[in-house]
Design an enzyme around this catalytic site. Sequence first.
Site, PDB file in Angstrom:
ATOM      1  N   SER A  50      -5.292 -11.471 -15.622  1.00 22.30           N
ATOM      2  CA  SER A  50      -4.953 -12.376 -14.514  1.00 22.30           C
ATOM      3  C   SER A  50      -6.221 -13.002 -13.947  1.00 22.30           C
ATOM      4  O   SER A  50      -6.925 -13.724 -14.649  1.00 22.30           O
ATOM      5  CB  SER A  50      -4.154 -11.607 -13.455  1.00 22.30           C
ATOM      6  N   LEU A  51      -6.536 -12.725 -12.697  1.00 22.65           N
ATOM      7  CA  LEU A  51      -7.770 -13.228 -12.094  1.00 22.65           C
ATOM      8  C   LEU A  51      -8.980 -12.955 -12.980  1.00 22.65           C
ATOM      9  O   LEU A  51      -9.915 -13.762 -13.060  1.00 22.65           O
ATOM     10  CB  LEU A  51      -7.969 -12.566 -10.719  1.00 22.65           C
TER      11      LEU A  51
ATOM     12  N   ARG B 108      -7.031 -20.854  -5.525  1.00 19.56           N
ATOM     13  CA  ARG B 108      -5.916 -20.228  -6.247  1.00 19.56           C
ATOM     14  C   ARG B 108      -5.211 -19.219  -5.339  1.00 19.56           C
ATOM     15  O   ARG B 108      -3.979 -19.189  -5.253  1.00 19.56           O
ATOM     16  CB  ARG B 108      -6.463 -19.545  -7.497  1.00 19.56           C
TER      17      ARG B 108
ATOM     18  N   GLN C 274      -6.586  -8.679  -9.540  1.00 22.52           N
ATOM     19  CA  GLN C 274      -6.326  -8.241  -8.179  1.00 22.52           C
ATOM     20  C   GLN C 274      -5.647  -6.874  -8.158  1.00 22.52           C
ATOM     21  O   GLN C 274      -4.780  -6.583  -8.975  1.00 22.52           O
ATOM     22  CB  GLN C 274      -5.439  -9.272  -7.480  1.00 22.52           C
TER      23      GLN C 274
ATOM     24  N   HIS D 154       2.575 -14.545 -11.368  1.00 22.71           N
ATOM     25  CA  HIS D 154       2.987 -14.698 -12.763  1.00 22.71           C
ATOM     26  C   HIS D 154       4.501 -14.793 -12.948  1.00 22.71           C
ATOM     27  O   HIS D 154       5.075 -14.199 -13.860  1.00 22.71           O
ATOM     28  CB  HIS D 154       2.401 -13.577 -13.623  1.00 22.71           C
TER      29      HIS D 154
ATOM     30  N   GLN E 263      -1.014 -19.800 -16.506  1.00 24.73           N
ATOM     31  CA  GLN E 263      -1.204 -18.390 -16.173  1.00 24.73           C
ATOM     32  C   GLN E 263      -0.627 -18.041 -14.805  1.00 24.73           C
ATOM     33  O   GLN E 263      -0.191 -16.917 -14.569  1.00 24.73           O
ATOM     34  CB  GLN E 263      -2.705 -18.067 -16.210  1.00 24.73           C
TER      35      GLN E 263
END
Length: 328
Positions: free
Chosen positions: A101-102, A126, A22, A211, A260
């Site tokens: 991440s994503l 999510r 993102q 996170h 995560q």
Amino acid sequence: MSAKQLEQVAQATKTAFVFPGQGSQKVGMLAELAEQFSSVTETFAEASAAVGFDLWQIAQSGEGLNQTEFTQPVLLTASIALWRVWLELGGVAPKYLAGHSLGEYSALVAAGAMSLGDAVKLVNLRGKLMQDAVPEGQGAMAAILGFDDAQVIELCAQASAAGQGNVEAANFNAQGQVVIAGDKAAVEAVMAAAKEQSGKAIALPVSVPSHCSLMKPAADKFAQALEHTAIELPGLPVIQNVNAEIATDVAGLRQALTAQLYQSVQWTKTMQFLLDQGVEYVVECGPGNVLANLAKRLPNINKAFPLDTKSRMEDALNAILVAEGKIA
């Protein structure tokens, strides 16, 4: 190309694919490539049917693009569209995949661990859970520049101990570049301390503090959805965010995806893993070039390429085919 065929082709390469998270979204993404490759809009149509709203319209108009629940499925779909164009054009199958991440979900779809339809539904959920976990305006993220990892961790510990909330290192992106996340007042305290010590601190325009432990309630709910999603071991090795290691079983993969949400992204270690495995070329498969630029700073990385425009796609294809000895 099947997962098994990809794995066989990838063994001899020195190329890794990385998928952005993102923040890489942009209005009009992939519009130029969509004019030439029908697979781009076909990929968006496939994902839109699964998630129940028009992802291409969001990507092109920008309406809702920065709302986390929409941003995540749009970015994932854009990355997979680029991956499919790359393979369609005969691009080299990478030896390793990793996502920031994503982007880890994009990597898993590309590697055949889950379907695009299941993945977009997962990341839509999510995003909703992440948004709901912390009331708007109470969380924040910032990039801290000019300190080593241990120094940033210590700054976070000091701010948290001062009673202004909790703040943690969220993304270890590169040497001297760490993103922090947590309660807004605590994040601001770390920013102020960093500037006092001649470092730099840049507030990030995000609505969700990713996170960090504030996401633990979201992770607990998300784990349930993961348990009901069909997941296989990837056909190509995917490096996990939380430990910079390759999953060896599906249960461990599910656990890593859950963790995560509230643990740090170990991107510096991920890139070091690629270096240790002899990777020399990095391709960023998604909108923008943030990860490619980070890779260019590393020793032994000869080239790093983004793919998100026609000219960039062509440059990457030609350069890597030559570098890998596929064409003279």
